[in-house]
Scaffold this motif. Structure first.
Motif, PDB file in Angstrom:
ATOM      1  N   GLU A  85      47.546  25.237  39.982  1.00 21.78           N
ATOM      2  CA  GLU A  85      48.172  26.412  39.367  1.00 21.78           C
ATOM      3  C   GLU A  85      47.127  27.104  38.486  1.00 21.78           C
ATOM      4  O   GLU A  85      46.783  26.617  37.419  1.00 21.78           O
ATOM      5  CB  GLU A  85      49.389  26.009  38.534  1.00 21.78           C
ATOM      6  N   TYR A  86      46.632  28.221  38.942  1.00 22.80           N
ATOM      7  CA  TYR A  86      45.504  28.872  38.292  1.00 22.80           C
ATOM      8  C   TYR A  86      45.873  30.286  37.834  1.00 22.80           C
ATOM      9  O   TYR A  86      46.827  30.898  38.326  1.00 22.80           O
ATOM     10  CB  TYR A  86      44.319  28.954  39.255  1.00 22.80           C
ATOM     11  N   ILE A  87      45.101  30.790  36.894  1.00 24.31           N
ATOM     12  CA  ILE A  87      45.196  32.175  36.447  1.00 24.31           C
ATOM     13  C   ILE A  87      43.866  32.846  36.746  1.00 24.31           C
ATOM     14  O   ILE A  87      42.807  32.341  36.355  1.00 24.31           O
ATOM     15  CB  ILE A  87      45.549  32.255  34.953  1.00 24.31           C
ATOM     16  N   ARG A  88      43.910  33.988  37.420  1.00 29.19           N
ATOM     17  CA  ARG A  88      42.688  34.593  37.942  1.00 29.19           C
ATOM     18  C   ARG A  88      41.959  35.477  36.943  1.00 29.19           C
ATOM     19  O   ARG A  88      40.767  35.768  37.115  1.00 29.19           O
ATOM     20  CB  ARG A  88      42.966  35.376  39.217  1.00 29.19           C
ATOM     21  N   GLU A  89      42.618  35.940  35.890  1.00 35.44           N
ATOM     22  CA  GLU A  89      41.932  36.753  34.890  1.00 35.44           C
ATOM     23  C   GLU A  89      42.734  36.787  33.604  1.00 35.44           C
ATOM     24  O   GLU A  89      43.954  36.615  33.612  1.00 35.44           O
ATOM     25  CB  GLU A  89      41.710  38.190  35.390  1.00 35.44           C
ATOM     26  N   VAL A  90      42.015  37.018  32.520  1.00 37.12           N
ATOM     27  CA  VAL A  90      42.665  37.138  31.211  1.00 37.12           C
ATOM     28  C   VAL A  90      42.219  38.395  30.473  1.00 37.12           C
ATOM     29  O   VAL A  90      42.739  38.700  29.406  1.00 37.12           O
ATOM     30  CB  VAL A  90      42.381  35.905  30.325  1.00 37.12           C
ATOM     31  N   TYR A  91      41.238  39.135  31.050  1.00 37.05           N
ATOM     32  CA  TYR A  91      40.698  40.287  30.340  1.00 37.05           C
ATOM     33  C   TYR A  91      40.349  41.403  31.320  1.00 37.05           C
ATOM     34  O   TYR A  91      39.820  41.160  32.398  1.00 37.05           O
ATOM     35  CB  TYR A  91      39.433  39.881  29.560  1.00 37.05           C
ATOM     36  N   ASP A  92      40.665  42.648  30.915  1.00 35.46           N
ATOM     37  CA  ASP A  92      40.328  43.849  31.676  1.00 35.46           C
ATOM     38  C   ASP A  92      39.222  44.569  30.915  1.00 35.46           C
ATOM     39  O   ASP A  92      39.464  45.216  29.900  1.00 35.46           O
ATOM     40  CB  ASP A  92      41.561  44.748  31.812  1.00 35.46           C
ATOM     41  N   VAL A  93      37.977  44.459  31.406  1.00 34.42           N
ATOM     42  CA  VAL A  93      36.850  45.013  30.658  1.00 34.42           C
ATOM     43  C   VAL A  93      36.836  46.533  30.708  1.00 34.42           C
ATOM     44  O   VAL A  93      36.346  47.190  29.772  1.00 34.42           O
ATOM     45  CB  VAL A  93      35.518  44.436  31.175  1.00 34.42           C
ATOM     46  N   ARG A  94      37.365  47.147  31.734  1.00 33.40           N
ATOM     47  CA  ARG A  94      37.362  48.610  31.808  1.00 33.40           C
ATOM     48  C   ARG A  94      38.263  49.203  30.731  1.00 33.40           C
ATOM     49  O   ARG A  94      37.963  50.250  30.165  1.00 33.40           O
ATOM     50  CB  ARG A  94      37.790  49.075  33.198  1.00 33.40           C
ATOM     51  N   ALA A 109      22.823  48.966  39.134  1.00 32.23           N
ATOM     52  CA  ALA A 109      23.895  48.699  38.174  1.00 32.23           C
ATOM     53  C   ALA A 109      24.226  49.955  37.370  1.00 32.23           C
ATOM     54  O   ALA A 109      25.392  50.197  37.046  1.00 32.23           O
ATOM     55  CB  ALA A 109      23.486  47.561  37.242  1.00 32.23           C
ATOM     56  N   ALA A 110      23.210  50.749  37.031  1.00 31.88           N
ATOM     57  CA  ALA A 110      23.443  51.964  36.249  1.00 31.88           C
ATOM     58  C   ALA A 110      24.338  52.945  36.999  1.00 31.88           C
ATOM     59  O   ALA A 110      25.179  53.623  36.399  1.00 31.88           O
ATOM     60  CB  ALA A 110      22.116  52.619  35.888  1.00 31.88           C
ATOM     61  N   LYS A 111      24.178  53.018  38.298  1.00 30.02           N
ATOM     62  CA  LYS A 111      24.993  53.936  39.103  1.00 30.02           C
ATOM     63  C   LYS A 111      26.455  53.502  39.150  1.00 30.02           C
ATOM     64  O   LYS A 111      27.335  54.310  39.424  1.00 30.02           O
ATOM     65  CB  LYS A 111      24.424  54.023  40.510  1.00 30.02           C
ATOM     66  N   ARG A 112      26.695  52.242  38.855  1.00 31.33           N
ATOM     67  CA  ARG A 112      28.061  51.717  38.862  1.00 31.33           C
ATOM     68  C   ARG A 112      28.864  52.227  37.675  1.00 31.33           C
ATOM     69  O   ARG A 112      30.092  52.324  37.746  1.00 31.33           O
ATOM     70  CB  ARG A 112      27.983  50.191  38.847  1.00 31.33           C
ATOM     71  N   GLY A 113      28.185  52.536  36.570  1.00 29.27           N
ATOM     72  CA  GLY A 113      28.858  53.143  35.434  1.00 29.27           C
ATOM     73  C   GLY A 113      29.506  52.184  34.464  1.00 29.27           C
ATOM     74  O   GLY A 113      30.217  52.610  33.558  1.00 29.27           O
ATOM     75  N   VAL A 114      29.272  50.892  34.608  1.00 23.57           N
ATOM     76  CA  VAL A 114      29.834  49.900  33.682  1.00 23.57           C
ATOM     77  C   VAL A 114      28.682  49.050  33.146  1.00 23.57           C
ATOM     78  O   VAL A 114      27.893  48.524  33.914  1.00 23.57           O
ATOM     79  CB  VAL A 114      30.871  48.995  34.374  1.00 23.57           C
ATOM     80  N   ASP A 132      34.152  38.399  35.490  1.00 24.12           N
ATOM     81  CA  ASP A 132      34.425  39.425  34.480  1.00 24.12           C
ATOM     82  C   ASP A 132      35.872  39.405  34.005  1.00 24.12           C
ATOM     83  O   ASP A 132      36.189  39.991  32.962  1.00 24.12           O
ATOM     84  CB  ASP A 132      34.079  40.809  35.034  1.00 24.12           C
ATOM     85  N   GLY A 133      36.748  38.762  34.744  1.00 27.86           N
ATOM     86  CA  GLY A 133      38.119  38.593  34.292  1.00 27.86           C
ATOM     87  C   GLY A 133      38.248  37.618  33.136  1.00 27.86           C
ATOM     88  O   GLY A 133      39.344  37.428  32.595  1.00 27.86           O
ATOM     89  N   PHE A 134      37.117  37.019  32.733  1.00 28.60           N
ATOM     90  CA  PHE A 134      37.112  36.088  31.600  1.00 28.60           C
ATOM     91  C   PHE A 134      36.086  36.511  30.546  1.00 28.60           C
ATOM     92  O   PHE A 134      35.578  35.671  29.802  1.00 28.60           O
ATOM     93  CB  PHE A 134      36.835  34.665  32.094  1.00 28.60           C
ATOM     94  N   LEU A 135      35.830  37.815  30.467  1.00 23.16           N
ATOM     95  CA  LEU A 135      34.960  38.324  29.418  1.00 23.16           C
ATOM     96  C   LEU A 135      35.620  38.178  28.043  1.00 23.16           C
ATOM     97  O   LEU A 135      36.842  38.171  27.922  1.00 23.16           O
ATOM     98  CB  LEU A 135      34.645  39.795  29.662  1.00 23.16           C
ATOM     99  N   ASN A 136      34.787  38.079  27.041  1.00 23.03           N
ATOM    100  CA  ASN A 136      35.261  38.111  25.668  1.00 23.03           C
ATOM    101  C   ASN A 136      35.476  39.549  25.215  1.00 23.03           C
ATOM    102  O   ASN A 136      34.856  40.475  25.764  1.00 23.03           O
ATOM    103  CB  ASN A 136      34.237  37.452  24.734  1.00 23.03           C
ATOM    104  N   PRO A 137      36.305  39.788  24.213  1.00 24.81           N
ATOM    105  CA  PRO A 137      36.448  41.138  23.658  1.00 24.81           C
ATOM    106  C   PRO A 137      35.162  41.549  22.942  1.00 24.81           C
ATOM    107  O   PRO A 137      34.317  40.710  22.608  1.00 24.81           O
ATOM    108  CB  PRO A 137      37.621  40.998  22.689  1.00 24.81           C
ATOM    109  N   PRO A 138      34.992  42.860  22.666  1.00 25.26           N
ATOM    110  CA  PRO A 138      33.747  43.347  22.057  1.00 25.26           C
ATOM    111  C   PRO A 138      33.376  42.661  20.755  1.00 25.26           C
ATOM    112  O   PRO A 138      32.191  42.434  20.491  1.00 25.26           O
ATOM    113  CB  PRO A 138      34.028  44.841  21.842  1.00 25.26           C
ATOM    114  N   GLU A 157      39.172  47.277  28.118  1.00 21.68           N
ATOM    115  CA  GLU A 157      38.862  46.474  26.934  1.00 21.68           C
ATOM    116  C   GLU A 157      40.141  45.941  26.286  1.00 21.68           C
ATOM    117  O   GLU A 157      40.418  46.167  25.101  1.00 21.68           O
ATOM    118  CB  GLU A 157      38.047  47.281  25.915  1.00 21.68           C
ATOM    119  N   ARG A 158      40.877  45.185  27.080  1.00 21.26           N
ATOM    120  CA  ARG A 158      42.088  44.593  26.530  1.00 21.26           C
ATOM    121  C   ARG A 158      42.459  43.336  27.304  1.00 21.26           C
ATOM    122  O   ARG A 158      42.096  43.169  28.471  1.00 21.26           O
ATOM    123  CB  ARG A 158      43.244  45.574  26.541  1.00 21.26           C
ATOM    124  N   GLU A 159      43.179  42.468  26.634  1.00 20.21           N
ATOM    125  CA  GLU A 159      43.694  41.252  27.270  1.00 20.21           C
ATOM    126  C   GLU A 159      44.729  41.625  28.331  1.00 20.21           C
ATOM    127  O   GLU A 159      45.416  42.648  28.210  1.00 20.21           O
ATOM    128  CB  GLU A 159      44.360  40.356  26.224  1.00 20.21           C
TER     129      GLU A 159
END
Length: 214
Positions: free
Chosen positions: A101-110, A161-166, A56-62, A112-114
């Motif tokens: 040399e890695y990057i672990r995420e590029v997007y915060d879905v909660r 999943a519904a109880k998770r709220g996302v 999920d750290g590599f999700l696309n924007p909406p 909704e921003r890079e």
């Protein structure tokens, strides 16, 4: 022996002359994060250097995720993730011949921003444990040294999943609002057959008592 212990021992039996890359797959609500965290603990206890990452750290924007429509199952399956950046920034660097040399995420879905993360350097014998949906797709499957498919029916996974709220909001797996998620997952399973691509299959319908199937 708990399934997480079985998986940990199988991973540690792999050659340790490079980063070992492990994927935990399953439908939304299958318990991927829960299982991956438990696996990380099992590996840490055995002295492994674990890199825990979520797809999920590599999700696309909406605007990209919903370009086929907010209710589109095909859009959910095909447009949710930025696999190009996942491969370029995370998987290629941790593959044989990569610079680690890695990057672990590029997007915060909660939010909704890079997000901007500085590169991290993996130990040469580290173990990447990544959880996420669709990770046995053709673009990704060759990267895994070991992978898990969590088998959970939609009647269990959707309410969980519904109880998770996302993402999923309705507990009824047959609700129209869940069509995007359920049918998108069915499309993935029909196209990629993740159960057959995984190294091991685990029944995770009962989070407290997962069962090794094969």
């Amino acid at each position: 022996m708990r399934p997480s212990q079985h998986v940990a021992e199988a991973i540690l039996a792999l050659p340790a002359d490079r980063v070992r890359r492990v994927a935990i797959d399953g439908v939304d609500g299958a318990g991927k994060t829960h299982f991956a965290d438990a696996l990380g603990v099992e590996l840490n206890v055995r002295g492994a250097k674990v890199i825990r990452v979520s797809a999920d750290g590599f999700l696309n924007p909406p605007r990209t995720r919903h370009r086929r429509g907010r209710d589109s199952p095909e859009g959910f399956y095909r447009d949710s993730y930025d696999y190009g950046r996942m491969v370029r920034l995370l998987l290629d660097p941790l593959s044989p011949g990569g610079n680690r040399e890695y990057i672990r995420e590029v997007y915060d879905v909660r939010r909704e921003r890079e997000v901007r993360r500085l590169p991290e350097l993996a130990a040469d014998d580290a173990i990447l444990v990544l959880d996420g949906i669709f990770v046995h797709r053709d673009e990704l499957v060759r990267y895994w040294d070991y992978s898990v498919w969590l088998e959970v029916p939609f009647e269990v996974s959707v309410p969980r999943a519904a109880k998770r709220g996302v993402g999923i909001k309705e507990e009824d797996p047959y609700a129209l609002k869940n069509l995007r998620y359920v049918e998108g997952q069915r499309l993935y399973m029909a196209e990629c057959r993740p159960r057959t691509r995984a190294s091991v299959v685990i029944d995770n319908a009962d989070l407290a008592n997962p069962v090794l199937l094969d």
